[in-house]
Design a protein around this motif. Sequence first.
Motif, short mmCIF file in Angstrom:
data_model
loop_
_atom_site.label_atom_id
_atom_site.label_comp_id
_atom_site.label_asym_id
_atom_site.label_seq_id
_atom_site.Cartn_x
_atom_site.Cartn_y
_atom_site.Cartn_z
N MET A 1 52.39 41.99 38.47
CA MET A 1 52.42 40.92 39.47
C MET A 1 50.98 40.67 39.92
SD MET A 1 55.85 42.20 41.42
CE MET A 1 55.38 43.73 42.15
N HIS A 2 50.69 39.43 40.25
CA HIS A 2 49.32 39.05 40.58
C HIS A 2 49.37 38.13 41.77
CE1 HIS A 2 45.15 38.63 39.89
NE2 HIS A 2 45.15 37.56 39.13
N PHE A 3 48.58 38.44 42.81
CA PHE A 3 48.70 37.68 44.06
C PHE A 3 47.32 37.38 44.67
CE2 PHE A 3 48.51 37.98 48.71
CZ PHE A 3 49.26 36.89 49.06
N GLY A 4 47.20 36.23 45.25
CA GLY A 4 46.03 35.91 46.05
C GLY A 4 46.40 34.95 47.17
N VAL A 5 45.54 34.84 48.16
CA VAL A 5 45.78 33.98 49.33
C VAL A 5 45.06 32.64 49.13
CG1 VAL A 5 45.50 33.81 51.83
CG2 VAL A 5 45.81 36.05 50.77
N GLY A 6 45.73 31.56 49.49
CA GLY A 6 45.08 30.24 49.38
C GLY A 6 44.80 29.85 47.95
N THR A 7 45.65 30.28 47.03
CA THR A 7 45.39 30.09 45.61
C THR A 7 46.19 28.94 45.00
OG1 THR A 7 47.00 31.83 45.22
CG2 THR A 7 44.69 32.47 45.12
#
Length: 337
Positions: A232-238
């Motif tokens: 799983m791969h996550f970032g903010v404002g992406t």
Amino acid sequence: MLLAAARGEPVAWTPVWFMRQAGRSLPEYRALREGLAMLDSCTRPDVVTEITLQPVRRYGVDAAILYSDIMVPLKAIGVDLDIVPGVGPVLAHPVRSLADLDQLRELTEQDVPYVTEAIASVVGELGATPLIGFAGAPFTLACYLVEGGPSRDHARTKAMMYGAPELWDALMTRLAGIAREFLRIQVVAGASAVQLFDSWAGVLPPAAYERSVLPYSRAVLGALAETGVPRMHFGVGTGELLGLMGQAGAEVVGVDFRVALDEAARRLGPDHSVQGNLDPALVDAPWPVVAAEVRAMLRAGRAARGHIANLGHGVLPDTDPDALARIVDLVHSETVQ
Ligand code: CP3
């Protein structure tokens, strides 16, 4: 259920967990952390086991996430850093030159025996509930290393990325190796899924992300393919980066609360499951408001091949744990087939 949803397989209910579920908002967490520094607590398998299990007991979530931090592997190889309460990670010697990279040697299993030990004990207690291991992505780690601490504009990090590409490549290559090993160690120890947090990637334009960040995240996630665990791969404002982040190799892309899940699914295409994405600040609104938003999230999530319900970023420190428990119950009852 989380593993099936991650792979786009049929599920009997939508799985749900919360980023930052282990910690902060739970009184039983605060009691256990009394007098124990954050990074010290991560080296105590008994403490890690208990804090990892606390939210599973309380909420009935479909996954545990290891109680640790993205800075743990850096501390473990001897980087002089601390996590300052209310501030975040702070470094004694920020990385500004090639010579500063000497701080970043390779990570091995011997550097983090407490992680291996804690995971064995957590997995033994969890039964069928999967444990998620995690690491900070090279860019997000670089942000802390280059700035020396938390930053609003990440100006020094971006200056290195744009202006000193060879130094940037050397730094990102080392961080990719560390993140890869930290994840691999967790999977070998018993984690059944991994999440790569690129929390601050959203500060970049797509072209810069594609050129200077994506190759390194892809190296990390690609190396995990052979383990067979969902990534799983996550970032903010992406929102503007979702299509590119989907190319990094993860089965699941985490979506923050700024983009609806059906739109995220459109940007990602048919080969990814989505994770998210309630606004963490919504959780303490009156229940009818929260319930309507949970239902809207579940509806939008059906546009993707699989959906893991979550917040769009971490649980806020003042969140009422009972509100999170009600959300878990609603997600489960709305989606039981
Ligand atoms: O999700 C979980 O519950 C598992 C544990 C976890 C922690 N940090 C524990 C923690 C996870 C997954 C992280 C990841 C992490 N750490 C990220 C990526 C995810 C995100 O939120 O974007 C980042 C950027 C960090 C760096 C970091 N560590 C920050 C910014 C802070 C907050 C500092 C503060 O006090 O405001 C930390 C400390 C931290 N990590 C805490 C916890 C429970 C709070 C420490 C405390 O209670 O004293």
